[in-house]
Write an enzyme that holds these catalytic residues in place. Structure first.
Site, PDB file in Angstrom:
ATOM      1  N   CYS A 170       7.066   8.519  -0.689  1.00 10.45           N
ATOM      2  CA  CYS A 170       7.254   7.418   0.263  1.00 10.45           C
ATOM      3  C   CYS A 170       7.065   7.815   1.729  1.00 10.45           C
ATOM      4  O   CYS A 170       6.109   7.390   2.370  1.00 10.45           O
ATOM      5  CB  CYS A 170       8.647   6.810   0.080  1.00 10.45           C
ATOM      6  SG  CYS A 170       8.847   6.049  -1.526  1.00 10.45           S
TER       7      CYS A 170
HETATM    8  N1  LIG Z   1       9.923   6.834  -6.046  1.00 12.00           N
HETATM    9  C1  LIG Z   1      10.582   6.264  -5.055  1.00 12.00           C
HETATM   10  O1  LIG Z   1      11.585   6.788  -4.580  1.00 12.00           O
HETATM   11  C2  LIG Z   1      10.138   4.940  -4.467  1.00 12.00           C
HETATM   12  C3  LIG Z   1      11.038   4.240  -3.664  1.00 12.00           C
HETATM   13  C4  LIG Z   1      10.663   3.027  -3.128  1.00 12.00           C
HETATM   14  C5  LIG Z   1       9.381   2.542  -3.364  1.00 12.00           C
HETATM   15  N2  LIG Z   1       8.504   3.252  -4.142  1.00 12.00           N
HETATM   16  C6  LIG Z   1       7.183   2.674  -4.356  1.00 12.00           C
HETATM   17  O2  LIG Z   1       7.138   2.128  -5.675  1.00 12.00           O
HETATM   18  C7  LIG Z   1       5.838   2.287  -6.241  1.00 12.00           C
HETATM   19  C8  LIG Z   1       5.940   3.044  -7.541  1.00 12.00           C
HETATM   20  O3  LIG Z   1       6.448   4.340  -7.289  1.00 12.00           O
HETATM   21  P1  LIG Z   1       7.087   5.257  -8.403  1.00 12.00           P
HETATM   22  O4  LIG Z   1       7.762   6.380  -7.684  1.00 12.00           O
HETATM   23  O5  LIG Z   1       7.856   4.434  -9.366  1.00 12.00           O
HETATM   24  O6  LIG Z   1       5.760   5.807  -9.101  1.00 12.00           O
HETATM   25  P2  LIG Z   1       5.668   6.530 -10.531  1.00 12.00           P
HETATM   26  O7  LIG Z   1       4.416   7.339 -10.488  1.00 12.00           O
HETATM   27  O8  LIG Z   1       6.962   7.185 -10.866  1.00 12.00           O
HETATM   28  O9  LIG Z   1       5.475   5.319 -11.544  1.00 12.00           O
HETATM   29  C9  LIG Z   1       4.365   4.500 -11.558  1.00 12.00           C
HETATM   30  C10 LIG Z   1       4.008   4.181 -12.992  1.00 12.00           C
HETATM   31  O10 LIG Z   1       2.921   3.273 -12.991  1.00 12.00           O
HETATM   32  C11 LIG Z   1       2.076   3.594 -14.082  1.00 12.00           C
HETATM   33  N3  LIG Z   1       0.764   3.017 -13.848  1.00 12.00           N
HETATM   34  C12 LIG Z   1      -0.228   3.454 -13.046  1.00 12.00           C
HETATM   35  N4  LIG Z   1      -1.267   2.609 -13.086  1.00 12.00           N
HETATM   36  C13 LIG Z   1      -0.928   1.606 -13.932  1.00 12.00           C
HETATM   37  C14 LIG Z   1      -1.580   0.455 -14.389  1.00 12.00           C
HETATM   38  N5  LIG Z   1      -2.798   0.136 -13.952  1.00 12.00           N
HETATM   39  N6  LIG Z   1      -0.941  -0.329 -15.257  1.00 12.00           N
HETATM   40  C15 LIG Z   1       0.279  -0.016 -15.704  1.00 12.00           C
HETATM   41  N7  LIG Z   1       0.968   1.066 -15.313  1.00 12.00           N
HETATM   42  C16 LIG Z   1       0.360   1.873 -14.432  1.00 12.00           C
HETATM   43  C17 LIG Z   1       2.110   5.107 -14.129  1.00 12.00           C
HETATM   44  O11 LIG Z   1       1.719   5.585 -15.395  1.00 12.00           O
HETATM   45  C18 LIG Z   1       3.576   5.386 -13.818  1.00 12.00           C
HETATM   46  O12 LIG Z   1       4.366   5.456 -14.973  1.00 12.00           O
HETATM   47  C19 LIG Z   1       5.007   2.983  -5.162  1.00 12.00           C
HETATM   48  O13 LIG Z   1       4.342   2.032  -4.401  1.00 12.00           O
HETATM   49  C20 LIG Z   1       6.047   3.670  -4.307  1.00 12.00           C
HETATM   50  O14 LIG Z   1       5.603   3.870  -2.992  1.00 12.00           O
HETATM   51  C21 LIG Z   1       8.866   4.437  -4.718  1.00 12.00           C
END
Ligand SMILES: NC(=O)c1ccc[n+]([C@@H]2O[C@H](COP(=O)([O-])OP(=O)(O)OC[C@H]3O[C@@H](n4cnc5c(N)ncnc54)[C@H](O)[C@@H]3O)[C@@H](O)[C@H]2O)c1
Length: 438
Positions: free
Chosen positions: A275
């Site tokens: 992030c």
């Molecule tokens: N991790 C954090 O602390 C956090 C906090 C706030 C916001 N975010 C935001 O949330 C979003 C997700 O982050 P995250 O940390 O959960 O990522 P992550 O990588 O842990 O999870 C994302 C998931 O999406 C899946 N994926 C990718 N492409 C896909 C598709 N086309 N169809 C279906 N599934 C698909 C991946 O396999 C993965 O399991 C990002 O935009 C991030 O910036 C993350």
């Protein structure tokens, strides 16, 4: 009020709505669990088959979601997963939480959102609520997503509903998790916002509706830009204090006693995670198109990016002061996750630090109770396996505390180590000529 608004309202209020979560990672899995716990039937969709299989076995792969919480929901049939987007055809709501990384050029990589939306759009139908949660630039929901879903017989606000709701989860935070972090939501139309707010209100403690998707998108970018810039300031102050021989940690702690007008941010080895190092560049990319250079963001990005180099210089200078060269010395890196007590190494400064130390000829080992192995990637040129922290610290010429996990035995490490560079103030209160602070 359209008939679809009324019908969806009823389904949401009675918890009969079939909920879908696309992307079952750090954000998506906890969200899916909250809605399943609130009594909804939840279908998770992910392209990663190993996550789908693990969820369907009731085994969690996300630290903040204990298997003891997940398993009963899976056993009760409240939570399932699939990699088949055909499931969308029977869903009433969809939350999208897929990655939004940066390309090498620091431009947004929208491919995950586009791919997920293309698949969802194939099965989208009237009466559906779609909410994007991935962090992204203002305009994504109305400029990029809306045209992918809207058709002559599928009008937003009338037949289907589209919102943006930023995810604010803070992995590893014992006090604030998905359920009790207020949820901001903004829709394309008033009906969209109303349905989005109603939906979250069923499972989460507090909902904050805002007037548009763009406001909701900007909220998240303000929050993370605020953190990035303030950490950049703390890092710059740390470098200044270092140059003039002042303990920056003592300065910040004393400043934090001011009961108003000051909020402490701390220096460290550099930014990490999915992030803070990334999101502000989504904003600067967007504003550049309107002729505004995001100068605070660029500057903080530069300063934060210097920190791994600053840390490696500290290690080198500390060894030199002990008549040793970095080249050929054993350096043990304590902690490689990007922050305390979590297992995430994405963008972790530890990877840069290991790389830079090795480039200057050091023999590097690492330990981390949450990260057993490091895979080779663009930051780290070879795979590594964690070793015992106590033994490696005692054998090393220098120990670098990069991540201050609670599980490390700091007193024991300090006792047996020859030299410790502490980038996190983990040895606060200890006085020893062996300690070199940031
Ligand atoms: N991790 C954090 O602390 C956090 C906090 C706030 C916001 N975010 C935001 O949330 C979003 C997700 O982050 P995250 O940390 O959960 O990522 P992550 O990588 O842990 O999870 C994302 C998931 O999406 C899946 N994926 C990718 N492409 C896909 C598709 N086309 N169809 C279906 N599934 C698909 C991946 O396999 C993965 O399991 C990002 O935009 C991030 O910036 C993350």
């Amino acid at each position: 009020m359209s008939k679809h608004v009324q019908e969806l309202k009823k389904k949401i209020e009675s918890h009969q709505a079939r909920v879908g979560v696309v992307g079952l990672g750090y954000v998506g899995l906890p969200l899916a669990v909250e809605f399943a716990q609130a009594g909804f039937s939840v279908m998770g969709i992910d392209i990663d088959q190993s996550k789908v299989d693990s969820l369907n076995r009731g085994v969690s792969y996300i630290q903040d979601v204990p298997t003891r919480i997940l398993k009963p929901l899976v056993d009760a049939g409240k939570l399932k997963a699939t990699s088949d987007f055909g499931a969308v055809a029977v869903l009433d709501t969809i939350n999208i939480a897929v990655p939004t990384p940066l390309r090498k050029t620091k431009d947004p990589d929208m491919s995950f959102i586009v791919n997920a939306c293309q698949e969802i759009a194939k099965h989208a139908h009237a009466g559906m609520l779609i909410i994007l949660e991935s962090t992204t630039y203002p305009g994504t929901t109305d400029e990029l997503m809306l045209p992918m879903f809207e058709k002559p017989d599928l009008k937003v606000g009338e037949h289907f509903f589209l919102c943006f709701s930023p995810e604010r989860v803070d992995p590893g935070n014992p006090n604030f998790q998905t359920k009790n972090i207020p949820k901001v939501v903004g829709g394309i139309t008033e009906a969209c916002t109303e349905l989005g707010a109603l939906f979250y209100g069923q499972a989460l403690e507090k909902v904050v509706p805002v007037s548009s998707t763009r406001v909701a998108e900007m909220v998240k970018l303000l929050e993370n830009t605020f953190r990035m810039i303030n950490i950049g300031l703390a890092n710059e102050i740390a470098m200044m204090c270092d140059r003039i021989g002042i303990n920056v940690w003592e300065v910040i702690d004393a400043a934090a006693t001011k009961p108003f007008g000051f909020m402490p941010f701390y220096p460290g080895p550099g930014l990490g995670g999915h992030c803070i190092p990334i999101d502000p560049f989504y904003l600067s990319w967007k504003t550049k198109q309107s002729g505004i250079e995001a100068r605070f963001i660029e500057l903080a990005g530069y300063i934060n990016g210097q920190m791994p180099h600053f840390v490696v210089d500290k290690v080198q200078n500390a060894l030199n002061d002990h008549s040793k060269a970095l080249k050929g010395s054993k350096v043990h890196v304590l902690g490689v996750a990007y922050k305390r007590d979590i297992d995430d190494v994405r963008e972790s400064p530890a990877l840069d630090i290991i790389h830079l130390l090795e480039k200057r000829g050091a023999k590097v080992s690492y330990s981390d109770p949450f990260v057993a192995k490091l895979r080779a990637d663009e930051f780290l040129l070879h795979a590594m396996t964690a070793v015992d922290p106590d033994q490696a610290s005692a054998e090393a010429d220098c120990v670098v505390i990069v991540t201050d996990h609670k599980a490390f035995d700091y007193a024991g490490i300090l006792k047996h180590a020859k030299l410790v560079v502490d980038t996190r103030n983990a040895l606060k209160g200890n006085k020893s000529p062996k300690i070199v602070r940031l």
